[in-house]
Write an enzyme that holds these catalytic residues in place. Structure first.
Site, short mmCIF file in Angstrom:
data_model
loop_
_atom_site.label_atom_id
_atom_site.label_comp_id
_atom_site.label_asym_id
_atom_site.label_seq_id
_atom_site.Cartn_x
_atom_site.Cartn_y
_atom_site.Cartn_z
N MET A 18 4.46 6.52 -7.20
CA MET A 18 4.46 6.76 -5.76
C MET A 18 5.55 7.12 -4.90
O MET A 18 5.61 8.04 -4.09
CB MET A 18 3.45 5.69 -5.15
CG MET A 18 1.89 6.03 -5.84
SD MET A 18 0.83 4.80 -4.87
CE MET A 18 1.37 3.20 -5.02
N ASP A 60 18.15 -3.49 -3.83
CA ASP A 60 17.24 -4.21 -4.46
C ASP A 60 16.85 -4.90 -2.98
O ASP A 60 17.10 -5.50 -2.13
CB ASP A 60 18.14 -5.49 -4.98
CG ASP A 60 17.12 -6.68 -5.52
OD1 ASP A 60 16.04 -6.79 -5.07
OD2 ASP A 60 17.56 -7.44 -6.48
N VAL A 61 15.25 -4.71 -2.90
CA VAL A 61 14.70 -5.10 -1.84
C VAL A 61 14.54 -6.63 -1.42
O VAL A 61 14.28 -6.94 -0.42
CB VAL A 61 13.14 -4.52 -1.70
CG1 VAL A 61 13.23 -2.93 -1.58
CG2 VAL A 61 12.29 -4.98 -2.85
N ASN A 87 7.51 1.09 0.19
CA ASN A 87 6.76 1.38 -1.13
C ASN A 87 7.14 0.52 -2.21
O ASN A 87 6.19 0.43 -3.33
CB ASN A 87 7.39 2.86 -1.56
CG ASN A 87 6.73 3.08 -2.86
OD1 ASN A 87 5.27 3.35 -2.88
ND2 ASN A 87 7.39 3.30 -3.75
N TYR A 153 0.43 -11.36 -7.10
CA TYR A 153 0.55 -10.24 -6.55
C TYR A 153 -0.68 -10.08 -5.46
O TYR A 153 -0.28 -9.73 -4.29
CB TYR A 153 0.26 -9.02 -7.70
CG TYR A 153 0.34 -7.81 -7.26
CD1 TYR A 153 1.43 -6.91 -7.22
CD2 TYR A 153 -0.95 -7.12 -7.03
CE1 TYR A 153 1.47 -5.66 -7.08
CE2 TYR A 153 -1.04 -5.70 -6.59
CZ TYR A 153 0.32 -5.11 -6.54
OH TYR A 153 0.44 -3.70 -6.10
N LYS A 157 0.25 -9.29 -1.37
CA LYS A 157 -0.42 -8.20 -0.73
C LYS A 157 -1.48 -8.54 0.26
O LYS A 157 -1.60 -8.01 1.53
CB LYS A 157 -1.09 -7.27 -1.85
CG LYS A 157 -0.26 -6.76 -2.69
CD LYS A 157 0.61 -5.66 -2.22
CE LYS A 157 1.23 -4.88 -3.21
NZ LYS A 157 2.31 -4.01 -2.53
N THR A 188 0.00 5.86 -12.17
CA THR A 188 1.45 5.60 -12.00
C THR A 188 1.67 4.79 -13.30
O THR A 188 0.90 3.92 -13.69
CB THR A 188 1.97 5.24 -10.91
OG1 THR A 188 1.57 3.74 -10.72
CG2 THR A 188 1.37 6.15 -9.45
#
Length: 256
Positions: A18, A60-61, A87, A153, A157, A188
């Site tokens: 994405m 690297d976020v 993203n 995860y 989120k 994806t």
């Protein structure tokens, strides 16, 4: 005139899936695009393909110093950022909570939540200097329900929803809107490829057969929504959640 002529857009996780679709979408609409990714070589090749309105930065976020450097480099190259697309995200090996290692939990939260927090923290000042703009956080339908085997995860989120709404309240008077997009099962590598060998891909666990729209979504369909939320077309939308899942959360559709 294209919707993003003269505007700078910063996209994380921008070299595949994405993220790459978002980069292409904004670039096609006239934006100067900052391609932020851990793999600088891949980001640089992508920028070279797109041309002078694209710029690659290593990011690297989960690394705050990397965010400081990337934000500074982006503004030095293109001026203040008008749009941030948070993203970047990562899935993890499927496991029951009692079988999940602490490092798996911490990594999932670092990438999927802390990374988005750091993006807002370090780019909000640039959006303010731009005179306002839009931040789009990429969440998931897993932010709306529980999902066995994916607790880290899911938790990240769900927390991202609260972060998005709080940022919208803090930044609204600066002309900065903050919204979240909740993709369902999108075609994806994150969905179609196993996280580790020997485990099924996530897409294998969420068959689209019962969806009202019985197919996988395409990255470009998510990009179209992101472009809308980043543009003046959605000027009255902030702190909102936009689900794009073909009806996954609705439950099984009536058979034809």
């Amino acid at each position: 005139m294209e919707r993003f002529d003269g505007r700078t857009v910063f996209v994380t996780g921008a070299t595949s899936g994405m993220g790459a679709s978002h980069v292409r979408g904004f670039h096609a609409e006239g934006a100067r695009v900052v391609i932020a990714a851990r793999d600088l070589e891949a980001a640089s090749a992508f920028a070279g393909e797109l041309g002078e309105r694209a710029f690659a930065v290593r990011l690297d976020v989960t690394d705050e110093e990397a965010w400081t450097a990337a934000a500074s480099a982006a503004e030095e190259r293109f001026g203040p950022v008008s749009v941030l697309v948070n993203n970047a995200g990562a899935q993890h090996v499927a496991a029951l909570i009692e079988d999940t290692a602490l490092e798996v939990w911490e990594r999932a939260l670092a990438v999927n939540l802390t990374g988005q927090f750091l993006g807002i923290k370090h780019l909000a000042p640039s959006l303010r200097r731009a005179g306002g703009g839009s931040i789009v956080t990429i969440a998931s339908t897993m932010a709306n329900v529980g999902s066995p085997y994916y607790a880290p995860y899911v938790a990240a989120k769900w927390a991202l929803r609260g972060l998005t709404k709080t940022a919208a309240l803090e930044l609204g008077r600066d002309g900065i809107r903050v919204n979240s997009v909740h993709p369902g099962v999108i075609s994806t590598p994150l969905i179609t490829s196993p996280v580790v060998a020997g485990q099924p891909a996530i897409g294998d666990l969420y068959s689209p057969a019962p969806f009202a729209v019985p197919r996988l979504g395409e990255p470009g369909e998510v990009t179209a929504l992101v472009l809308h939320l980043a543009s003046a077309e959605s000027a009255f939308a902030t702190g909102s959640e936009f689900v794009l899942d073909g009806g996954l959360l609705l439950g099984p559709a009536l058979a034809a």
